[in-house]
Design an enzyme around this catalytic site. Structure first.
Site, PDB file in Angstrom:
ATOM      1  CB  SER A 201      39.108  44.114  45.333  1.00 47.36           C
ATOM      2  OG  SER A 201      37.771  43.752  45.536  1.00 47.36           O
ATOM      3  CB  CYS A 324      31.196  48.145  37.526  1.00 52.08           C
ATOM      4  SG  CYS A 324      32.496  47.358  38.454  1.00 52.08           S
TER       5      CYS A 324
HETATM    6  N1  PLP Z   1      39.736  48.715  40.358  1.00 54.64           N
HETATM    7  C1  PLP Z   1      39.728  47.731  39.444  1.00 54.64           C
HETATM    8  C2  PLP Z   1      40.864  47.638  38.455  1.00 54.64           C
HETATM    9  C3  PLP Z   1      38.697  46.791  39.430  1.00 54.64           C
HETATM   10  O1  PLP Z   1      38.716  45.802  38.529  1.00 54.64           O
HETATM   11  C4  PLP Z   1      37.652  46.903  40.392  1.00 54.64           C
HETATM   12  C5  PLP Z   1      36.530  45.973  40.374  1.00 54.64           C
HETATM   13  O2  PLP Z   1      36.269  45.285  39.417  1.00 54.64           O
HETATM   14  C6  PLP Z   1      37.719  47.953  41.324  1.00 54.64           C
HETATM   15  C7  PLP Z   1      38.772  48.837  41.271  1.00 54.64           C
HETATM   16  C8  PLP Z   1      36.665  48.106  42.383  1.00 54.64           C
HETATM   17  O3  PLP Z   1      36.726  47.023  43.293  1.00 54.64           O
HETATM   18  P1  PLP Z   1      35.560  46.737  44.321  1.00 54.64           P
HETATM   19  O4  PLP Z   1      34.523  45.981  43.573  1.00 54.64           O
HETATM   20  O5  PLP Z   1      36.190  45.921  45.419  1.00 54.64           O
HETATM   21  O6  PLP Z   1      35.059  48.026  44.819  1.00 54.64           O
END
Ligand code: PLP
Length: 383
Positions: A201, A324
């Site tokens: 990301s 999130c």
């Molecule tokens: N995987 C992990 C370990 C994360 O910390 C995050 C976001 O915080 C994601 C996946 C998802 O990323 P994105 O926000 O780019 O969808």
């Protein structure tokens, strides 16, 4: 956002109303000069990201709209490709993965995938022998995908993903790495030869929000999630986000130069100071290998959300549980998986340090934190 990333975002964001920057308005799929200019910005970013990740072939990187999209593409693409060949698909993942993985796995279970969830211990660590037992139990006819994170976004605990990927390969299973938290936070992070798929990301390395990337090793077959044009070598249809990707490339170059030792020392100082100032402090995953910038604190008798709000009023941005999930009162699934009860899992806050943080800011933060914890505890004892 990193300065270079900000500059790239501005440079490639100019619309036709800004005549001086009209040259930046091309579509990278167009053959004309403006399109070629945009394409070269995307190609440059692909090269920079490949260099950061230790990937030999930049074309094995496919840009997406987020890491969530990359993870969905990896898991669903794997499932739909193998199911179309009438194979049973097994997905082995862990209880502390990001929702992007866990929710996708749940969705695929409804469609017939066999999903297995590996437990973690109280430090948030994974057992490789547990993984090996699951791999041994899978039938040779099945298509098996192991999907694990490099480092946990809530606790910072680093998984032994290189060994897990090697183990998966030795059982002819495929390996997807959720690498989102690793670049710039896990010293020496590089993808290894046993990894088939890996998600990243941009905003986690100082780029813009809304851009991600999926590494797809040459020869690994996935069904595309998005159908349409032939962009990204037919792996992800749709015009790519040129400014976001150009900024991703700049961020990749900058993060590769980050002094992780300094961040690690600052994190250790922060934890020591907080423990000294506040009784009843626990640091989740303190006994495990962790990435350099994340501390997950738990203060006995203090709800994380109250603390988050008190610190917000003082100008400090911390998270309770997973970012999130902020705004919801659900306890963190990660901390529950580490054996904490619901009340304890609701008490945690996550503090992430960045390269621009200073020793003075740390002083101010720890003082504000100690004051807020004392006030909340005093209020609780009165009621
Ligand atoms: N995987 C992990 C370990 C994360 O910390 C995050 C976001 O915080 C994601 C996946 C998802 O990323 P994105 O926000 O780019 O969808």
């Amino acid at each position: 956002m990193e300065q270079g990333a900000q500059r790239a975002l501005l440079l490639y964001s100019c619309g036709p109303s800004d005549s001086s920057d009209l040259q930046n308005f091309g579509n990278p799929s167009s053959i004309h000069w403006a399109g070629r200019k945009a394409k070269s910005a995307v190609d440059r970013a692909r090269d920079s990201l490949a260099a950061l990740l230790g990937v030999d072939d930049p074309d094995s990187l496919c840009f997406t709209g987020s890491a969530t999209e990359a993870i969905n593409t990896a898991l669903k693409g794997f499932f739909f490709f193998h199911r179309s060949a009438n194979r049973v698909v097994r997905i082995i993942t862990s209880a502390v993965e990001h929702e992007a993985t866990l929710e996708t796995a749940r969705f695929l279970a409804e469609l017939g995938a066999m999903v297995e969830i590996l437990a973690v211990n109280e430090q948030g660590e994974l057992s490789l022998s547990d993984l090996e037992k699951r791999l041994q139990a899978a039938s040779k006819q099945e298509a098996v995908l192991v999907s694990l994170m490099a480092a946990n976004n809530e606790t910072g605990v680093v998984f032994p993903w290189e060994e897990a990927a090697r183990l998966a390969k030795s059982y002819n299973a495929f390996f997807h790495l959720d690498g989102v938290q690793a670049p710039g936070k896990v010293p020496g992070f590089r993808l290894t030869e046993h990894v088939h798929l890996a998600s990243f990301s941009a905003h986690k390395i100082g780029g813009a929000k809304g851009v991600g990337a999926l590494f797809i090793r040459k020869g690994v077959n996935l069904q595309s999630l998005l159908h349409g044009g032939a962009q990204e070598r037919k792996r992800r249809a749709g015009t790519v986000n040129v400014p976001g990707i150009a900024a991703f490339g700049e961020a990749a170059e900058a993060v590769g130069k980050r002094d992780l030792g300094a961040l690690d020392r600052m994190r250790a100082e922060l934890e020591a100071k907080v423990k000294e100032l506040i009784s009843g402090t626990r640091v989740q995953g303190a006994g495990a290998k962790r990435m350099v910038n994340t501390c997950n604190f738990l203060f006995d008798g203090v709800r994380g959300e109250s603390l988050l709000m008190a610190l917000d009023l003082e100008g400090f941005a911390v998270s309770a549980g997973s970012a999130c999930n902020s705004g919801s009162i659900l306890p963190s699934h990660v901390l529950l998986a580490m054996g904490l009860d619901k009340a304890a899992a609701q008490s945690a806050i996550r503090v992430s340090l960045g390269p621009s943080n200073t020793a003075q800011e740390l002083e101010l933060f720890t003082a504000a934190l100690a004051k807020a914890v004392a006030r909340i505890r005093a209020q609780a004892s009165r009621s």
